[in-house]
Design a protein around this motif. Sequence first.
Motif, PDB file in Angstrom:
ATOM      1  N   TYR A  70      22.579 -24.678  93.062  1.00 17.18           N
ATOM      2  CA  TYR A  70      21.175 -24.419  92.744  1.00 17.18           C
ATOM      3  C   TYR A  70      20.972 -22.957  92.384  1.00 17.18           C
ATOM      4  CZ  TYR A  70      19.187 -28.937  94.001  1.00 17.18           C
ATOM      5  OH  TYR A  70      18.842 -30.269  94.024  1.00 17.18           O
ATOM      6  N   LEU A  71      20.322 -22.728  91.256  1.00 19.91           N
ATOM      7  CA  LEU A  71      19.929 -21.393  90.839  1.00 19.91           C
ATOM      8  C   LEU A  71      18.466 -21.127  91.150  1.00 19.91           C
ATOM      9  CD1 LEU A  71      21.603 -21.446  87.298  1.00 19.91           C
ATOM     10  CD2 LEU A  71      22.577 -20.532  89.418  1.00 19.91           C
ATOM     11  N   GLN A  72      17.698 -22.218  91.215  1.00 20.53           N
ATOM     12  CA  GLN A  72      16.260 -22.098  91.443  1.00 20.53           C
ATOM     13  C   GLN A  72      15.737 -23.408  92.000  1.00 20.53           C
ATOM     14  OE1 GLN A  72      14.345 -20.656  87.935  1.00 20.53           O
ATOM     15  NE2 GLN A  72      12.386 -20.233  88.912  1.00 20.53           N
ATOM     16  N   ALA A  73      14.856 -23.329  92.984  1.00 15.84           N
ATOM     17  CA  ALA A  73      14.185 -24.503  93.543  1.00 15.84           C
ATOM     18  C   ALA A  73      12.852 -24.030  94.099  1.00 15.84           C
ATOM     19  CB  ALA A  73      15.030 -25.157  94.626  1.00 15.84           C
ATOM     20  N   GLU A  74      11.757 -24.504  93.505  1.00 13.54           N
ATOM     21  CA  GLU A  74      10.447 -23.999  93.904  1.00 13.54           C
ATOM     22  C   GLU A  74       9.371 -25.030  93.590  1.00 13.54           C
ATOM     23  OE1 GLU A  74       9.406 -20.624  91.509  1.00 13.54           O
ATOM     24  OE2 GLU A  74       9.802 -21.681  89.615  1.00 13.54           O
ATOM     25  N   GLU A  75       8.239 -24.862  94.251  1.00 16.46           N
ATOM     26  CA  GLU A  75       7.037 -25.602  93.867  1.00 16.46           C
ATOM     27  C   GLU A  75       6.161 -24.622  93.099  1.00 16.46           C
ATOM     28  OE1 GLU A  75       3.163 -27.816  95.843  1.00 16.46           O
ATOM     29  OE2 GLU A  75       5.125 -27.993  96.852  1.00 16.46           O
ATOM     30  N   THR A  76       5.766 -24.998  91.898  1.00 16.97           N
ATOM     31  CA  THR A  76       5.002 -24.110  91.041  1.00 16.97           C
ATOM     32  C   THR A  76       3.904 -24.909  90.346  1.00 16.97           C
ATOM     33  OG1 THR A  76       5.186 -22.479  89.254  1.00 16.97           O
ATOM     34  CG2 THR A  76       6.581 -24.446  89.089  1.00 16.97           C
ATOM     35  N   GLU A  77       3.267 -24.315  89.355  1.00 18.97           N
ATOM     36  CA  GLU A  77       2.210 -25.003  88.616  1.00 18.97           C
ATOM     37  C   GLU A  77       2.708 -25.364  87.220  1.00 18.97           C
ATOM     38  OE1 GLU A  77      -1.167 -22.435  88.560  1.00 18.97           O
ATOM     39  OE2 GLU A  77      -1.630 -22.739  90.686  1.00 18.97           O
ATOM     40  N   ALA A  78       2.304 -26.514  86.750  1.00 16.85           N
ATOM     41  CA  ALA A  78       2.723 -26.981  85.427  1.00 16.85           C
ATOM     42  C   ALA A  78       2.109 -26.116  84.340  1.00 16.85           C
ATOM     43  CB  ALA A  78       2.326 -28.437  85.228  1.00 16.85           C
ATOM     44  N   ASP A  79       2.973 -25.558  83.480  1.00 16.91           N
ATOM     45  CA  ASP A  79       2.457 -24.828  82.323  1.00 16.91           C
ATOM     46  C   ASP A  79       2.117 -25.833  81.227  1.00 16.91           C
ATOM     47  OD1 ASP A  79       4.816 -25.570  80.985  1.00 16.91           O
ATOM     48  OD2 ASP A  79       5.788 -23.636  81.347  1.00 16.91           O
ATOM     49  N   PRO A  80       1.544 -25.407  80.110  1.00 18.56           N
ATOM     50  CA  PRO A  80       1.135 -26.370  79.069  1.00 18.56           C
ATOM     51  C   PRO A  80       2.274 -27.262  78.570  1.00 18.56           C
ATOM     52  CG  PRO A  80       0.090 -24.261  78.662  1.00 18.56           C
ATOM     53  CD  PRO A  80       1.052 -24.035  79.792  1.00 18.56           C
ATOM     54  N   VAL A  81       3.490 -26.717  78.421  1.00 19.12           N
ATOM     55  CA  VAL A  81       4.610 -27.519  77.917  1.00 19.12           C
ATOM     56  C   VAL A  81       5.007 -28.586  78.931  1.00 19.12           C
ATOM     57  CG1 VAL A  81       7.031 -27.464  77.211  1.00 19.12           C
ATOM     58  CG2 VAL A  81       5.478 -25.665  76.447  1.00 19.12           C
ATOM     59  N   VAL A  82       5.139 -28.189  80.203  1.00 24.33           N
ATOM     60  CA  VAL A  82       5.521 -29.144  81.253  1.00 24.33           C
ATOM     61  C   VAL A  82       4.414 -30.174  81.454  1.00 24.33           C
ATOM     62  CG1 VAL A  82       6.019 -29.390  83.717  1.00 24.33           C
ATOM     63  CG2 VAL A  82       7.093 -27.553  82.392  1.00 24.33           C
ATOM     64  N   ALA A  83       3.168 -29.734  81.446  1.00 20.64           N
ATOM     65  CA  ALA A  83       2.049 -30.659  81.630  1.00 20.64           C
ATOM     66  C   ALA A  83       2.028 -31.723  80.532  1.00 20.64           C
ATOM     67  CB  ALA A  83       0.733 -29.885  81.646  1.00 20.64           C
ATOM     68  N   THR A  84       2.291 -31.318  79.302  1.00 20.10           N
ATOM     69  CA  THR A  84       2.330 -32.285  78.198  1.00 20.10           C
ATOM     70  C   THR A  84       3.472 -33.275  78.390  1.00 20.10           C
ATOM     71  OG1 THR A  84       1.361 -30.701  76.647  1.00 20.10           O
ATOM     72  CG2 THR A  84       2.584 -32.542  75.707  1.00 20.10           C
ATOM     73  N   ALA A  85       4.643 -32.777  78.766  1.00 23.70           N
ATOM     74  CA  ALA A  85       5.808 -33.654  78.942  1.00 23.70           C
ATOM     75  C   ALA A  85       5.591 -34.653  80.069  1.00 23.70           C
ATOM     76  CB  ALA A  85       7.053 -32.815  79.214  1.00 23.70           C
ATOM     77  N   LEU A  86       4.945 -34.212  81.146  1.00 23.14           N
ATOM     78  CA  LEU A  86       4.722 -35.088  82.297  1.00 23.14           C
ATOM     79  C   LEU A  86       3.389 -35.833  82.211  1.00 23.14           C
ATOM     80  CD1 LEU A  86       6.057 -32.835  85.212  1.00 23.14           C
ATOM     81  CD2 LEU A  86       7.160 -34.843  84.195  1.00 23.14           C
ATOM     82  N   GLU A  87       2.652 -35.618  81.108  1.00 27.49           N
ATOM     83  CA  GLU A  87       1.377 -36.290  80.894  1.00 27.49           C
ATOM     84  C   GLU A  87       0.421 -36.075  82.065  1.00 27.49           C
ATOM     85  OE1 GLU A  87       2.212 -40.353  79.874  1.00 27.49           O
ATOM     86  OE2 GLU A  87       3.267 -39.806  78.039  1.00 27.49           O
ATOM     87  N   THR A  88       0.288 -34.803  82.430  1.00 29.40           N
ATOM     88  CA  THR A  88      -0.587 -34.440  83.541  1.00 29.40           C
ATOM     89  C   THR A  88      -1.411 -33.223  83.133  1.00 29.40           C
ATOM     90  OG1 THR A  88      -0.630 -33.977  85.923  1.00 29.40           O
ATOM     91  CG2 THR A  88       1.132 -32.924  84.637  1.00 29.40           C
ATOM     92  N   SER A  89      -2.123 -32.633  84.050  1.00 31.35           N
ATOM     93  CA  SER A  89      -2.995 -31.497  83.750  1.00 31.35           C
ATOM     94  C   SER A  89      -2.267 -30.174  83.967  1.00 31.35           C
ATOM     95  CB  SER A  89      -4.236 -31.537  84.639  1.00 31.35           C
ATOM     96  OG  SER A  89      -4.950 -32.754  84.451  1.00 31.35           O
TER      97      SER A  89
END
Length: 247
Positions: A96-115
């Motif tokens: 693991y290089l990174q593991a976190e809880e964060t907020e969806a940016d516009p690109v991730v939100a679009t891919a996951l069909e969320t806000s």
Amino acid sequence: MIQLKHDQVREHLRALIESGLQVGAPLPSERELCKQFGVSRMTVRQATDALVNEGLLERVQGRGTFVSRPHIDLQLRLSSFAEEMSKRGLSPSARYLQAEETEADPVVATALETSIGVPVYHFRRVRYGSGMPISIQEDWMPAKLAPGLLTEGMPASLYATLKQHGMPPQWGEDTITTKLITDEEAELLEQTPPQAGLYVTRRTFSGETAVLCSKTLYRHDRYSLWVPVSSPSPTMSGQQLPNTRRK
């Protein structure tokens, strides 16, 4: 006659490799092979070229030709990295290089069909097969699908995690391109830049719910893409293929 000699040299080298030449072992020199088979250097070069194209050999400029590490077929199917490695007799592992809880940016939100701004888990890992770096993978998953996931330690498999929480991966969408790897990626994949990598972006769904989006960079010298194809059925000939997903 030249073609026959070329085949003889090629199959002789293939037999040497299959009989136990270790990865990284040098081949007999072109001069030795020319003398052994009574052929020209061009014929020897044709034979070795064929095996380089198959991925059995690799050339290192200024050093010679060596037995290559085996390529891994990347088959487009919805299975975990661990499952793919196990099917090929390799032991899967990850760093693991990174593991976190964060907020969806516009690109991730679009891919996951969320806000935009909803909580998502973000992971970045180097994936290994029997200790050999295979890929760098980055994943985003809606946090609501597995509350408290990061308090339980690093997940061994996100697909298994989704199954445990009642959202088993069922289908996906892949986009495949190539990209030049960065100096950091080259170091992680134990390569010398400049190199190109096989770049796969995937959206994974359970039913109609987007449960995961991923970006994976594969070593070009360790992966080949295998895609099964078939001719269209008679009823589909000349017609537009239907959408695989409802809009």
